[in-house]
Design a protein around this motif. Sequence first.
Motif, PDB file in Angstrom:
ATOM      1  N   GLU A  48       0.700  -1.267   0.183  1.00  0.00           N
ATOM      2  CA  GLU A  48      -0.112  -0.025  -0.153  1.00  0.00           C
ATOM      3  C   GLU A  48       0.932   1.398   0.074  1.00  0.00           C
ATOM      4  O   GLU A  48       0.392   2.058  -0.675  1.00  0.00           O
ATOM      5  N   ALA A  49       2.039   1.127   0.719  1.00  0.00           N
ATOM      6  CA  ALA A  49       2.858   2.507   0.845  1.00  0.00           C
ATOM      7  C   ALA A  49       3.406   2.754  -0.311  1.00  0.00           C
ATOM      8  O   ALA A  49       3.434   3.900  -0.991  1.00  0.00           O
ATOM      9  N   ARG A  61       9.436   4.537   7.662  1.00  0.00           N
ATOM     10  CA  ARG A  61       8.626   4.926   6.743  1.00  0.00           C
ATOM     11  C   ARG A  61       9.051   4.640   5.157  1.00  0.00           C
ATOM     12  O   ARG A  61      10.238   5.268   4.971  1.00  0.00           O
ATOM     13  N   ARG A  94       2.242   1.822  -3.625  1.00  0.00           N
ATOM     14  CA  ARG A  94       1.175   2.503  -4.552  1.00  0.00           C
ATOM     15  C   ARG A  94       0.827   3.873  -4.226  1.00  0.00           C
ATOM     16  O   ARG A  94       0.560   4.671  -5.024  1.00  0.00           O
ATOM     17  N   ALA A  95       0.615   4.024  -2.887  1.00  0.00           N
ATOM     18  CA  ALA A  95       0.557   5.629  -2.625  1.00  0.00           C
ATOM     19  C   ALA A  95       1.549   6.490  -3.016  1.00  0.00           C
ATOM     20  O   ALA A  95       1.390   7.536  -3.434  1.00  0.00           O
ATOM     21  N   LEU A  96       2.829   5.920  -2.609  1.00  0.00           N
ATOM     22  CA  LEU A  96       4.018   6.906  -2.892  1.00  0.00           C
ATOM     23  C   LEU A  96       4.061   7.194  -4.481  1.00  0.00           C
ATOM     24  O   LEU A  96       4.215   8.266  -4.879  1.00  0.00           O
ATOM     25  N   ALA A 141       1.509   7.138  -6.621  1.00  0.00           N
ATOM     26  CA  ALA A 141       0.370   8.265  -6.955  1.00  0.00           C
ATOM     27  C   ALA A 141       0.768   9.664  -6.529  1.00  0.00           C
ATOM     28  O   ALA A 141       0.494  10.467  -7.196  1.00  0.00           O
ATOM     29  N   GLU A 142       1.315   9.753  -5.279  1.00  0.00           N
ATOM     30  CA  GLU A 142       1.579  11.085  -4.711  1.00  0.00           C
ATOM     31  C   GLU A 142       2.872  11.786  -5.723  1.00  0.00           C
ATOM     32  O   GLU A 142       2.693  12.952  -5.751  1.00  0.00           O
ATOM     33  N   ASN A 167      -3.969   5.041 -12.386  1.00  0.00           N
ATOM     34  CA  ASN A 167      -4.633   3.930 -12.308  1.00  0.00           C
ATOM     35  C   ASN A 167      -4.287   2.628 -13.286  1.00  0.00           C
ATOM     36  O   ASN A 167      -4.103   1.476 -13.176  1.00  0.00           O
ATOM     37  N   THR A 190       9.052  10.464  -2.281  1.00  0.00           N
ATOM     38  CA  THR A 190       8.106  11.492  -1.701  1.00  0.00           C
ATOM     39  C   THR A 190       8.759  12.647  -1.732  1.00  0.00           C
ATOM     40  O   THR A 190       9.918  13.031  -1.213  1.00  0.00           O
ATOM     41  N   ARG A 228      -4.373  10.958 -12.990  1.00  0.00           N
ATOM     42  CA  ARG A 228      -4.913  10.038 -12.335  1.00  0.00           C
ATOM     43  C   ARG A 228      -5.300   8.779 -13.229  1.00  0.00           C
ATOM     44  O   ARG A 228      -5.264   7.586 -12.640  1.00  0.00           O
ATOM     45  N   HIS A 276      -1.478   1.193 -11.555  1.00  0.00           N
ATOM     46  CA  HIS A 276      -1.894   0.395 -10.519  1.00  0.00           C
ATOM     47  C   HIS A 276      -2.323  -0.894 -11.092  1.00  0.00           C
ATOM     48  O   HIS A 276      -2.439  -1.700 -10.197  1.00  0.00           O
TER      49      HIS A 276
END
Length: 216
Positions: A15-16, A117, A18-20, A22-23, A87, A142, A83, A90
């Motif tokens: 999850e980290a 982190r 995939r979120a990274l 996207a960010e 996607n 990040t 986005r 992802h």
Amino acid sequence: MADISIRTYKSGDYEAVRALFAEGMLSYVPSTIVHLLKRPLVYIPISMSLITLHVAFRSYLLSLLGVASLLAAGFLLLKTMFRMYINKCHRGDLLNIEESYMTGQDSCFWVAESNGRVIGMVGVQPVPGSCHAVLLRRLSVTKSQRHRGTARKLCMTVIDFARQRGYKQVTLDASTLLHAGHRLYQRLGFQITKVKQNLAGKFVNSAIIYYTYHIQ
């Protein structure tokens, strides 16, 4: 300043990571807008819209509000396009990171960690149809942790990995809209091997740059 460590990907990082990603992609939206606003051609449709609205409403205020609304819509459209790309990734190699990067002998995925982190990531895969080159993919750090040498450490991890397995080249491609990355690649010794630009890219002055690092 906390130390930064590079380690191989674990399932708990999913999850980290995939979120990274996207960010990281969304953080380039503002700089992309600035880049677009520096293009003289962009002001042609803006000026035409302003004139058309003024003819229709006979009001400078309404015309300016209308152009502001169009610019806001353009911002949302650009963000939507980013986005959509996120996607797509992802649903692609980042859907099952272990299968995409951790099962083959010549592919791998790493994360950069600070204070427990995940702050950065990078992957590598063999170039299809080549026995001497690998592809560096998904490099991201990040935003709050950039300019600490993390991206450089991640790139060198990929280069060392390729060298240990007897590969002669590390390749990658990146949009010219991602300015910071190009400076890093060139400082590390990556050489530009190809520039690809479509019609839309010519309009906004962007292209895909292909790089190759030759392992000694």
